[in-house]
Design a protein around this motif. Sequence first.
Motif, PDB file in Angstrom:
ATOM      1  N   SER A  69     -32.351  27.407  50.534  1.00  0.00           N
ATOM      2  CA  SER A  69     -31.017  26.876  50.310  1.00  0.00           C
ATOM      3  C   SER A  69     -30.004  28.009  50.244  1.00  0.00           C
ATOM      4  O   SER A  69     -28.865  27.855  50.678  1.00  0.00           O
ATOM      5  CB  SER A  69     -30.994  26.067  49.022  1.00  0.00           C
ATOM      6  N   HIS A  70     -30.396  29.138  49.728  1.00  0.00           N
ATOM      7  CA  HIS A  70     -29.489  30.285  49.701  1.00  0.00           C
ATOM      8  C   HIS A  70     -29.177  30.740  51.122  1.00  0.00           C
ATOM      9  O   HIS A  70     -28.043  31.068  51.448  1.00  0.00           O
ATOM     10  CB  HIS A  70     -30.129  31.405  48.899  1.00  0.00           C
ATOM     11  N   VAL A  71     -30.178  30.759  51.958  1.00  0.00           N
ATOM     12  CA  VAL A  71     -29.950  31.126  53.349  1.00  0.00           C
ATOM     13  C   VAL A  71     -29.048  30.113  54.012  1.00  0.00           C
ATOM     14  O   VAL A  71     -28.146  30.464  54.789  1.00  0.00           O
ATOM     15  CB  VAL A  71     -31.303  31.231  54.084  1.00  0.00           C
ATOM     16  N   ALA A  72     -29.230  28.820  53.717  1.00  0.00           N
ATOM     17  CA  ALA A  72     -28.371  27.799  54.294  1.00  0.00           C
ATOM     18  C   ALA A  72     -26.935  27.990  53.841  1.00  0.00           C
ATOM     19  O   ALA A  72     -25.987  27.824  54.629  1.00  0.00           O
ATOM     20  CB  ALA A  72     -28.873  26.409  53.878  1.00  0.00           C
ATOM     21  N   PHE A  73     -26.762  28.380  52.598  1.00  0.00           N
ATOM     22  CA  PHE A  73     -25.404  28.622  52.113  1.00  0.00           C
ATOM     23  C   PHE A  73     -24.766  29.785  52.871  1.00  0.00           C
ATOM     24  O   PHE A  73     -23.602  29.710  53.289  1.00  0.00           O
ATOM     25  CB  PHE A  73     -25.451  28.945  50.619  1.00  0.00           C
ATOM     26  N   LEU A  74     -25.500  30.827  53.079  1.00  0.00           N
ATOM     27  CA  LEU A  74     -24.949  31.973  53.808  1.00  0.00           C
ATOM     28  C   LEU A  74     -24.626  31.604  55.246  1.00  0.00           C
ATOM     29  O   LEU A  74     -23.616  32.035  55.798  1.00  0.00           O
ATOM     30  CB  LEU A  74     -25.945  33.136  53.759  1.00  0.00           C
ATOM     31  N   ASP A  75     -25.480  30.808  55.859  1.00  0.00           N
ATOM     32  CA  ASP A  75     -25.196  30.364  57.224  1.00  0.00           C
ATOM     33  C   ASP A  75     -23.910  29.557  57.269  1.00  0.00           C
ATOM     34  O   ASP A  75     -23.067  29.739  58.158  1.00  0.00           O
ATOM     35  CB  ASP A  75     -26.370  29.537  57.744  1.00  0.00           C
ATOM     36  N   ALA A  76     -23.758  28.643  56.309  1.00  0.00           N
ATOM     37  CA  ALA A  76     -22.548  27.824  56.283  1.00  0.00           C
ATOM     38  C   ALA A  76     -21.325  28.694  56.044  1.00  0.00           C
ATOM     39  O   ALA A  76     -20.265  28.485  56.649  1.00  0.00           O
ATOM     40  CB  ALA A  76     -22.663  26.775  55.183  1.00  0.00           C
ATOM     41  N   LEU A  77     -21.463  29.682  55.190  1.00  0.00           N
ATOM     42  CA  LEU A  77     -20.344  30.582  54.923  1.00  0.00           C
ATOM     43  C   LEU A  77     -19.944  31.345  56.170  1.00  0.00           C
ATOM     44  O   LEU A  77     -18.760  31.437  56.520  1.00  0.00           O
ATOM     45  CB  LEU A  77     -20.742  31.554  53.810  1.00  0.00           C
ATOM     46  N   LEU A  78     -20.915  31.870  56.875  1.00  0.00           N
ATOM     47  CA  LEU A  78     -20.613  32.629  58.093  1.00  0.00           C
ATOM     48  C   LEU A  78     -20.031  31.732  59.165  1.00  0.00           C
ATOM     49  O   LEU A  78     -19.117  32.133  59.896  1.00  0.00           O
ATOM     50  CB  LEU A  78     -21.888  33.317  58.584  1.00  0.00           C
ATOM     51  N   ASP A  79     -20.541  30.518  59.287  1.00  0.00           N
ATOM     52  CA  ASP A  79     -19.987  29.605  60.279  1.00  0.00           C
ATOM     53  C   ASP A  79     -18.533  29.297  59.983  1.00  0.00           C
ATOM     54  O   ASP A  79     -17.682  29.277  60.875  1.00  0.00           O
ATOM     55  CB  ASP A  79     -20.803  28.314  60.297  1.00  0.00           C
ATOM     56  N   SER A  80     -18.234  29.040  58.731  1.00  0.00           N
ATOM     57  CA  SER A  80     -16.866  28.734  58.353  1.00  0.00           C
ATOM     58  C   SER A  80     -15.951  29.921  58.613  1.00  0.00           C
ATOM     59  O   SER A  80     -14.839  29.771  59.122  1.00  0.00           O
ATOM     60  CB  SER A  80     -16.821  28.350  56.874  1.00  0.00           C
ATOM     61  N   MET A  81     -16.432  31.112  58.310  1.00  0.00           N
ATOM     62  CA  MET A  81     -15.613  32.301  58.573  1.00  0.00           C
ATOM     63  C   MET A  81     -15.400  32.493  60.057  1.00  0.00           C
ATOM     64  O   MET A  81     -14.308  32.867  60.499  1.00  0.00           O
ATOM     65  CB  MET A  81     -16.292  33.531  57.970  1.00  0.00           C
ATOM     66  N   ASP A  82     -16.406  32.228  60.854  1.00  0.00           N
ATOM     67  CA  ASP A  82     -16.260  32.363  62.297  1.00  0.00           C
ATOM     68  C   ASP A  82     -15.223  31.393  62.831  1.00  0.00           C
ATOM     69  O   ASP A  82     -14.398  31.734  63.687  1.00  0.00           O
ATOM     70  CB  ASP A  82     -17.603  32.136  62.974  1.00  0.00           C
ATOM     71  N   LYS A  83     -15.264  30.170  62.316  1.00  0.00           N
ATOM     72  CA  LYS A  83     -14.301  29.178  62.794  1.00  0.00           C
ATOM     73  C   LYS A  83     -12.884  29.595  62.455  1.00  0.00           C
ATOM     74  O   LYS A  83     -11.972  29.500  63.280  1.00  0.00           O
ATOM     75  CB  LYS A  83     -14.618  27.821  62.162  1.00  0.00           C
ATOM     76  N   ASN A  84     -12.667  30.055  61.261  1.00  0.00           N
ATOM     77  CA  ASN A  84     -11.318  30.475  60.877  1.00  0.00           C
ATOM     78  C   ASN A  84     -10.864  31.695  61.664  1.00  0.00           C
ATOM     79  O   ASN A  84      -9.711  31.799  62.059  1.00  0.00           O
ATOM     80  CB  ASN A  84     -11.292  30.773  59.375  1.00  0.00           C
ATOM     81  N   MET A  85     -11.778  32.596  61.888  1.00  0.00           N
ATOM     82  CA  MET A  85     -11.436  33.765  62.703  1.00  0.00           C
ATOM     83  C   MET A  85     -11.053  33.338  64.097  1.00  0.00           C
ATOM     84  O   MET A  85     -10.083  33.825  64.687  1.00  0.00           O
ATOM     85  CB  MET A  85     -12.633  34.714  62.753  1.00  0.00           C
ATOM     86  N   GLU A  86     -11.807  32.416  64.652  1.00  0.00           N
ATOM     87  CA  GLU A  86     -11.525  31.969  66.014  1.00  0.00           C
ATOM     88  C   GLU A  86     -10.176  31.277  66.083  1.00  0.00           C
ATOM     89  O   GLU A  86      -9.395  31.489  67.015  1.00  0.00           O
ATOM     90  CB  GLU A  86     -12.646  31.009  66.449  1.00  0.00           C
ATOM     91  N   THR A  87      -9.887  30.465  65.088  1.00  0.00           N
ATOM     92  CA  THR A  87      -8.590  29.769  65.068  1.00  0.00           C
ATOM     93  C   THR A  87      -7.450  30.756  64.973  1.00  0.00           C
ATOM     94  O   THR A  87      -6.445  30.655  65.690  1.00  0.00           O
ATOM     95  CB  THR A  87      -8.553  28.809  63.873  1.00  0.00           C
ATOM     96  N   SER A  88      -7.595  31.713  64.125  1.00  0.00           N
ATOM     97  CA  SER A  88      -6.520  32.696  63.955  1.00  0.00           C
ATOM     98  C   SER A  88      -6.332  33.525  65.211  1.00  0.00           C
ATOM     99  O   SER A  88      -5.204  33.787  65.645  1.00  0.00           O
ATOM    100  CB  SER A  88      -6.852  33.607  62.773  1.00  0.00           C
ATOM    101  N   LEU A  89      -7.425  33.918  65.825  1.00  0.00           N
ATOM    102  CA  LEU A  89      -7.318  34.701  67.052  1.00  0.00           C
ATOM    103  C   LEU A  89      -6.682  33.886  68.167  1.00  0.00           C
ATOM    104  O   LEU A  89      -5.873  34.394  68.932  1.00  0.00           O
ATOM    105  CB  LEU A  89      -8.711  35.187  67.467  1.00  0.00           C
ATOM    106  N   ARG A  90      -7.087  32.632  68.214  1.00  0.00           N
ATOM    107  CA  ARG A  90      -6.533  31.796  69.279  1.00  0.00           C
ATOM    108  C   ARG A  90      -5.034  31.635  69.108  1.00  0.00           C
ATOM    109  O   ARG A  90      -4.265  31.724  70.058  1.00  0.00           O
ATOM    110  CB  ARG A  90      -7.224  30.430  69.262  1.00  0.00           C
ATOM    111  N   SER A  91      -4.591  31.402  67.886  1.00  0.00           N
ATOM    112  CA  SER A  91      -3.148  31.247  67.653  1.00  0.00           C
ATOM    113  C   SER A  91      -2.417  32.539  67.945  1.00  0.00           C
ATOM    114  O   SER A  91      -1.299  32.538  68.454  1.00  0.00           O
ATOM    115  CB  SER A  91      -2.903  30.824  66.214  1.00  0.00           C
ATOM    116  N   THR A  92      -3.046  33.632  67.693  1.00  0.00           N
ATOM    117  CA  THR A  92      -2.394  34.917  67.956  1.00  0.00           C
ATOM    118  C   THR A  92      -2.322  35.202  69.445  1.00  0.00           C
ATOM    119  O   THR A  92      -1.313  35.693  69.953  1.00  0.00           O
ATOM    120  CB  THR A  92      -3.162  36.039  67.258  1.00  0.00           C
ATOM    121  N   VAL A  93      -3.390  34.895  70.132  1.00  0.00           N
ATOM    122  CA  VAL A  93      -3.409  35.157  71.571  1.00  0.00           C
ATOM    123  C   VAL A  93      -2.442  34.257  72.307  1.00  0.00           C
ATOM    124  O   VAL A  93      -1.793  34.664  73.277  1.00  0.00           O
ATOM    125  CB  VAL A  93      -4.850  34.964  72.101  1.00  0.00           C
TER     126      VAL A  93
END
Lengths: 76, 376
Positions: free
Chosen positions: B119-143
């Motif tokens: 479950s700890h690994v699942a939490f880390l995966d979810a955290l990284l996925d969420s961070m990736d999505k936000n990064m992608e959104t921010s980059l897309r808006s910037t580009v």
Amino acid sequence: MADTKDILQRISARLPLETEELMRCYKELTLVVHETLASGDHVELMTFGTLRRRGGELTFTGHASLFPDGEAMISS
Amino acid sequence: MTRDELVIALARRLGMPEHSTRVFLHAFFDEAKSAVRSGETLKLSGLGVWETPASKGNNPKAPIFRPETAETSDAASETQFHRNMLVPSHLLLQNETSVVEEVDVPSILEELGLRKRISHVAFLDALLDSMDKNMETSLRSTVESDSPSVLDHSLDPQPDTHTYISTEEASLPFDDIYPFEAHREAEAEPDTLNDEGVAAQNDVSQTVDQEFDHMIEVDGTDCHDVSNEVLEEESCISEYVDEEDSFEHNPVMERSDIATSDDYVYEEPANCEQYPETGTAASPDDATLSDSTSAYRNDEVFYRNRDQLYHPPEKRRSKLLMLAALVLTAIVIAIVFYMIYGEAPTREFPGVDTQGREISAVHRITCTTIVFHPLS
């Protein structure tokens, strides 16, 4: 009735080793003993006695200090 | 296999010094021997059972040894348990008709005690996925913004402006080949990051920080977007954050956590120096003080013995001593032989001639024989 854990706990009070470390030492000791007996050799267990395999049976010869009157013990 | 061979074999297996292994073996079998001598039934897993029959009177009987069989061996059963801990049948479906049903792996892992880790690994995966999505959104808006930024430069394909140099030049420092290149880059560097690019980077970093803070501050209500696994790990995360804080601000804990069995760190109690050993009560907290002092002494002895056990003192080079002992022994033997088989020293006293006395004695015997011969 004293089993392995009892003996290890007793000596853990005197030795600066944790019980887990002592248990690891004991497991390795049993492996060494079994390997030696399988090779046909006897094993001298310090001042406790000697284990040897005679005719397919494991026999134990007690050390002289195991008995106050010096009685030897060979049993299987 | 003799005792020494057993010590050597076990020391090699354990990776311990022979001295420590010998201490362990002596202590173990001495304790086992005392147990047998006291009449206890000794059961050593993997070796056998020593039973002392009840005896009448003060004469103890010899204990009976029964070797441990494979069926009754604790070690064997324990090994079997570990080997069969993950039974393949657990991974099979209970209902054979529902083939498409997924295997409930988390429940199986929970039975095996691995739930928390997964479950700890699942939490880390979810955290990284969420961070990736936000990064992608921010980059897309910037580009997608009209003004160029440093991210645009980094995303656009650049023409190949690489200048190939020879191997001789490659061995030289960059400044030797292009002495003005470094200065030119240093001057041009502030221009490459325009204000919009910096603002975009700040936006991305702030978004990531906020998201990370949001993910860390899990209180059971603000984590709908992560997963149910995160909710179950609420206490785990809190403990983790607490441990991080305490690790940063507590140097003692930091040292003790880093310390290993070979490199231990002992923190001396504060009371020991204030109240040295006097043998009498010195403060109102005598009980606490004595406890802490005794604990300190015990720990000190423990770690000292442990250190000596792991690092036994090296044996002295006794070659010279052996040589000296041999020479002295030879000298003593020579003296003894000389005293036994050597000539007796002639002691000359004033007025006494030892040779003359011997001659006179022989002469007296001869004369006596001559005198008594005619009588016989």
